[in-house]
Design a protein around this motif. Structure first.
Motif, PDB file in Angstrom:
ATOM      1  N   LYS A 163       0.955  -1.148  -0.121  1.00  0.00           N
ATOM      2  CA  LYS A 163       0.166  -0.093   0.126  1.00  0.00           C
ATOM      3  C   LYS A 163       0.877   1.275   0.095  1.00  0.00           C
ATOM      4  N   ARG A 164       2.170   1.084   0.283  1.00  0.00           N
ATOM      5  CA  ARG A 164       2.894   2.020   0.305  1.00  0.00           C
ATOM      6  C   ARG A 164       3.482   2.656  -0.936  1.00  0.00           C
ATOM      7  N   SER A 165       3.462   4.229  -1.318  1.00  0.00           N
ATOM      8  CA  SER A 165       4.006   4.559  -2.553  1.00  0.00           C
ATOM      9  C   SER A 165       5.462   4.323  -2.619  1.00  0.00           C
ATOM     10  N   GLU A 166       5.947   3.802  -3.896  1.00  0.00           N
ATOM     11  CA  GLU A 166       7.227   3.109  -4.131  1.00  0.00           C
ATOM     12  C   GLU A 166       7.842   4.112  -5.152  1.00  0.00           C
ATOM     13  N   LEU A 167       9.306   4.567  -5.063  1.00  0.00           N
ATOM     14  CA  LEU A 167       9.986   4.981  -5.856  1.00  0.00           C
ATOM     15  C   LEU A 167      11.075   4.056  -6.101  1.00  0.00           C
ATOM     16  N   GLY A 168      11.527   3.525  -7.576  1.00  0.00           N
ATOM     17  CA  GLY A 168      12.695   2.656  -7.442  1.00  0.00           C
ATOM     18  C   GLY A 168      12.607   2.179  -8.900  1.00  0.00           C
ATOM     19  N   PRO A 169      13.912   1.715  -9.410  1.00  0.00           N
ATOM     20  CA  PRO A 169      13.889   0.909 -10.663  1.00  0.00           C
ATOM     21  C   PRO A 169      13.428  -0.224 -10.740  1.00  0.00           C
ATOM     22  N   ASN A 170      12.878  -0.866 -11.781  1.00  0.00           N
ATOM     23  CA  ASN A 170      12.436  -2.409 -12.122  1.00  0.00           C
ATOM     24  C   ASN A 170      13.230  -2.682 -12.768  1.00  0.00           C
ATOM     25  N   ASP A 171      14.714  -2.425 -13.162  1.00  0.00           N
ATOM     26  CA  ASP A 171      15.827  -3.147 -13.800  1.00  0.00           C
ATOM     27  C   ASP A 171      17.257  -2.296 -13.086  1.00  0.00           C
ATOM     28  N   PHE A 172      18.390  -3.104 -13.645  1.00  0.00           N
ATOM     29  CA  PHE A 172      19.477  -2.681 -13.130  1.00  0.00           C
ATOM     30  C   PHE A 172      19.858  -1.453 -14.108  1.00  0.00           C
ATOM     31  N   PRO A 173      20.283  -0.351 -13.830  1.00  0.00           N
ATOM     32  CA  PRO A 173      20.999   1.121 -14.565  1.00  0.00           C
ATOM     33  C   PRO A 173      22.155   0.568 -15.345  1.00  0.00           C
ATOM     34  N   ALA A 174      22.785   1.400 -16.299  1.00  0.00           N
ATOM     35  CA  ALA A 174      23.762   1.066 -16.941  1.00  0.00           C
ATOM     36  C   ALA A 174      24.951   1.122 -16.295  1.00  0.00           C
ATOM     37  N   ALA A 175      25.099   2.005 -15.518  1.00  0.00           N
ATOM     38  CA  ALA A 175      26.254   2.245 -14.740  1.00  0.00           C
ATOM     39  C   ALA A 175      26.055   1.479 -13.215  1.00  0.00           C
ATOM     40  N   LYS A 176      26.888   0.539 -13.105  1.00  0.00           N
ATOM     41  CA  LYS A 176      26.829  -0.446 -11.933  1.00  0.00           C
ATOM     42  C   LYS A 176      27.041   0.124 -10.513  1.00  0.00           C
ATOM     43  N   SER A 177      26.582  -0.508  -9.705  1.00  0.00           N
ATOM     44  CA  SER A 177      26.826  -0.263  -8.317  1.00  0.00           C
ATOM     45  C   SER A 177      26.613  -1.626  -7.439  1.00  0.00           C
ATOM     46  N   TYR A 178      27.140  -1.396  -6.167  1.00  0.00           N
ATOM     47  CA  TYR A 178      27.133  -2.770  -5.484  1.00  0.00           C
ATOM     48  C   TYR A 178      26.654  -2.674  -3.938  1.00  0.00           C
ATOM     49  N   GLN A 179      26.616  -3.742  -3.441  1.00  0.00           N
ATOM     50  CA  GLN A 179      26.249  -4.002  -1.809  1.00  0.00           C
ATOM     51  C   GLN A 179      27.500  -4.652  -1.561  1.00  0.00           C
ATOM     52  N   LEU A 180      28.261  -3.933  -0.479  1.00  0.00           N
ATOM     53  CA  LEU A 180      29.691  -4.617  -0.164  1.00  0.00           C
ATOM     54  C   LEU A 180      29.305  -5.183   1.500  1.00  0.00           C
ATOM     55  N   ASP A 181      29.662  -6.355   1.308  1.00  0.00           N
ATOM     56  CA  ASP A 181      29.984  -7.040   2.734  1.00  0.00           C
ATOM     57  C   ASP A 181      31.261  -6.493   3.088  1.00  0.00           C
ATOM     58  N   ARG A 182      31.577  -5.327   3.868  1.00  0.00           N
ATOM     59  CA  ARG A 182      32.524  -4.927   4.466  1.00  0.00           C
ATOM     60  C   ARG A 182      33.616  -5.787   4.872  1.00  0.00           C
ATOM     61  N   GLY A 183      33.438  -6.360   5.785  1.00  0.00           N
ATOM     62  CA  GLY A 183      34.293  -7.251   6.275  1.00  0.00           C
ATOM     63  C   GLY A 183      34.993  -8.334   5.176  1.00  0.00           C
ATOM     64  N   ARG A 184      34.182  -8.908   4.224  1.00  0.00           N
ATOM     65  CA  ARG A 184      34.851  -9.686   3.374  1.00  0.00           C
ATOM     66  C   ARG A 184      35.519  -8.926   2.299  1.00  0.00           C
ATOM     67  N   PHE A 185      35.087  -7.686   1.984  1.00  0.00           N
ATOM     68  CA  PHE A 185      35.746  -6.807   0.981  1.00  0.00           C
ATOM     69  C   PHE A 185      37.168  -6.423   1.521  1.00  0.00           C
ATOM     70  N   GLU A 186      37.147  -5.752   2.783  1.00  0.00           N
ATOM     71  CA  GLU A 186      38.571  -5.351   3.149  1.00  0.00           C
ATOM     72  C   GLU A 186      39.450  -6.323   3.424  1.00  0.00           C
ATOM     73  N   ASN A 187      38.968  -7.710   4.022  1.00  0.00           N
ATOM     74  CA  ASN A 187      40.054  -8.888   3.814  1.00  0.00           C
ATOM     75  C   ASN A 187      40.444  -8.735   2.625  1.00  0.00           C
ATOM     76  N   ALA A 188      39.828  -8.906   1.486  1.00  0.00           N
ATOM     77  CA  ALA A 188      40.247  -9.103   0.096  1.00  0.00           C
ATOM     78  C   ALA A 188      41.242  -7.957  -0.306  1.00  0.00           C
ATOM     79  N   LEU A 189      40.831  -6.682   0.035  1.00  0.00           N
ATOM     80  CA  LEU A 189      41.896  -5.416  -0.084  1.00  0.00           C
ATOM     81  C   LEU A 189      43.090  -5.695   0.516  1.00  0.00           C
ATOM     82  N   ALA A 190      42.989  -6.180   1.838  1.00  0.00           N
ATOM     83  CA  ALA A 190      44.160  -6.208   2.480  1.00  0.00           C
ATOM     84  C   ALA A 190      45.070  -7.296   1.839  1.00  0.00           C
ATOM     85  N   GLU A 191      44.418  -8.335   1.244  1.00  0.00           N
ATOM     86  CA  GLU A 191      45.459  -9.425   0.499  1.00  0.00           C
ATOM     87  C   GLU A 191      45.991  -8.787  -0.911  1.00  0.00           C
ATOM     88  N   GLN A 192      45.230  -8.160  -1.360  1.00  0.00           N
ATOM     89  CA  GLN A 192      45.753  -7.343  -2.608  1.00  0.00           C
ATOM     90  C   GLN A 192      46.668  -6.281  -2.233  1.00  0.00           C
TER      91      GLN A 192
END
Length: 530
Positions: free
Chosen positions: A94-123
């Motif tokens: 019942k709530r009004s909704e503003l959002g996309p129904n598909d992915f836009p051309a330019a990407k973005s991500y949801q980051l699991d920060r612990g996992r991501f930062e561990n990978a960065l440290a290895e890099q």
């Protein structure tokens, strides 16, 4: 650990790790040390704010730092999605909704920060960066490109010399405190957030076929905002399967004491977001942890010095998480810092450039402030807030994101040319943000509306701006694009003001000085909101 480095980065979180990688990729000969006080690897469910990235940060991670392989292990982000208060907030459909129904051309991500930062440290280790965890900074003596830092690593004290010292210690802000650079921020908003080790999927909150069929991909992959007057609640999915839930609220409307413990936050959710609270209650056995921040916005008097020090990430500034800009500011800041370090290392006098970068970064920060300051009350108005969000997207993709994708912020000659266009955008935006506030107070017509879906994937000009981020352009073409975008912004402002004043003629007294526009960029959106 050695006794002499070119760059010592205090803090091995997102801002410090990415800066180190950027430096090494640009100048492999630099000797870089990261001193991180916590033990690594950090838990994958490390509780850090900033899981959601938007276009500038995503481009920075993927194309400037070359982290595509790691990003492919994170969740793709289906944009930002917004649900407005309707009745008792017990039925999401019942709530009004503003959002996309598909992915836009330019990407973005949801980051699991612990996992991501561990990978960065290895890099970092693979690139030859000296990464020392369990390493605490106990003393700093600043000089002119010759600093002494006392470190305690696994109980052993060491004195390290470095030409550049960078503070990325987050809210510990070691350099900011030492140099008394703290600067208050007007924006007074509080936040509390926690994680549930369970996939809380907003797609399951209603089984109505029409509601389910609106979106091609899963709503769960969006950064979902549940909004009401003076607040928003985030729902962010993580690749570990956990869900991050946060309450962000204007202290004038929702006092901090109502959300500053998990028990109080649950009571607050039961009152304002009861459907969300019911879902959380079903999974309390999977509760992981809880954090809270009072008056989280903060500023800094100075970010860079030609004497060889700099501040990045939360150690310097933070504004507001609504549009997930935290890692954007890291990307911008690290770009300036790495350019200064590399140019000075190659023998260039960076005194003037340092001042120009300082002014530019501060201008960018100030330009974003009107988007958030005093705007939280608008969140209870579905009509005005929807138009404001579309407006804010337009400005972000028309200006800052466009320039970052073209790697122009360190091109001072080009930025001088672009300054006129950017100043015009800023002035129009300043007027429009004030207009949105007045409009939300006067026009309450959307309070009775429900079950409206505004699919911004279908707003043609907006999606074109997103696609334009990925175009190859020379400087002349980019200048033309900026000028074209300023024209679009003027027309859009005129259209919004004209339409708003039709419904509420008294708004004419507060209308910005923009020409009347009969463009129809948002005609379908206004039709849905009538």
């Amino acid at each position: 650990m050695h006794q002499q480095y070119d760059v010592l980065i205090m803090g091995g979180g997102l801002s410090g790790l990415t800066l180190a990688i950027q430096l090494k990729k640009k100048a492999a000969k630099l000797r870089v040390l990261i001193a991180e006080k916590t033990a690594h690897p950090v838990p994958e469910a490390a509780h850090k704010v900033g899981e959601s990235s938007v276009e500038i940060a995503s481009h920075y991670f993927e194309n400037i730092l070359g982290l595509k392989a790691q990003l492919d292990k994170e969740l793709p982000k289906l944009g930002l999605r917004f649900f407005y208060t309707q009745g008792d907030n017990l039925d999401i459909s019942k709530r009004s909704e503003l959002g996309p129904n598909d992915f836009p051309a330019a990407k973005s991500y949801q980051l699991d920060r612990g996992r991501f930062e561990n990978a960065l440290a290895e890099q970092c280790l693979q690139l030859g960066i000296d990464f020392q965890d369990n390493c605490k900074v106990t003393d700093i003596v600043l000089g002119k490109n010759q600093h002494q830092v006392t470190l305690v690593h696994n109980g052993q004290e060491s004195l390290v010399q470095t030409s550049w010292l960078v503070d990325s210690t987050g809210r510990m802000s070691l350099l900011k405190r030492k140099l008394k650079l703290a600067k208050s921020a007007y924006h007074n908003i509080n936040a509390s957030w926690f994680r549930i080790d369970h996939e809380i999927n907003i797609d399951h909150w209603s089984q109505k076929p029409e509601w389910q069929g609106r979106v091609k991909s899963s709503r769960r992959l969006s950064t979902n905002h549940l909004m009401g007057k003076g607040y928003w609640v985030w729902l962010i999915p993580l690749s570990s399967g956990a869900t991050s839930i946060g309450i962000v609220a204007d202290a004038k409307i929702h006092p901090y004491a109502e959300i500053n413990t998990f028990a109080r936050a649950k009571v607050w959710l039961q009152k304002h977001e009861p459907q969300c609270a019911q879902i959380i209650d079903q999974h309390l056995d999977k509760f992981q942890d809880f954090l809270t921040l009072k008056h989280y916005s903060h500023n800094c008097k100075k970010m860079y010095s030609a004497d060889g020090w700099a501040i990045t990430g939360d150690a310097g500034v933070f504004l507001d998480p609504f549009y997930s800009p935290g890692s954007d500011f890291i990307a911008l800041n690290n770009g300036f810092i790495s350019d200064l370090i590399i140019k000075q290392d190659s023998g260039e006098d960076i005194a003037t450039r340092t001042e120009q970068y300082e002014k530019l970064f501060r201008t960018l920060f100030l330009a974003f402030c009107p988007v958030y300051e005093d705007q939280y009350p608008i969140m209870g108005n579905a009509k005005v807030m929807s138009i404001k969000i579309i407006w804010d997207y337009t400005l972000y993709w028309s200006g800052a994101a466009l320039l970052f994708f073209r790697d122009k912020f360190c091109d001072l000659a080009f930025m001088e040319i672009a300054a006129t266009s950017l100043q015009q955008i800023y002035q129009i935006n300043l007027q429009m943000q004030g207009f949105f506030r007045c409009w939300a107070e006067i026009d309450l017509s959307s309070a009775e509306k429900s079950d409206i879906f505004i699919n911004y994937s279908n707003i043609e000009f907006l999606q074109q701006l997103n696609k334009d981020l990925l175009k190859d352009q020379n400087d002349t073409e980019l200048q033309q694009q900026l000028a074209q975008n300023v024209g679009l912004i003027r027309e859009l402002a005129g259209e919004i003001v004209t339409e708003a004043c039709v419904g509420a003629p008294e708004l004419k007294a507060y209308a910005p000085g923009v020409p009347v526009s009969y463009s129809r960029y948002l005609s379908d959106v206004f039709d849905r909101l009538r």
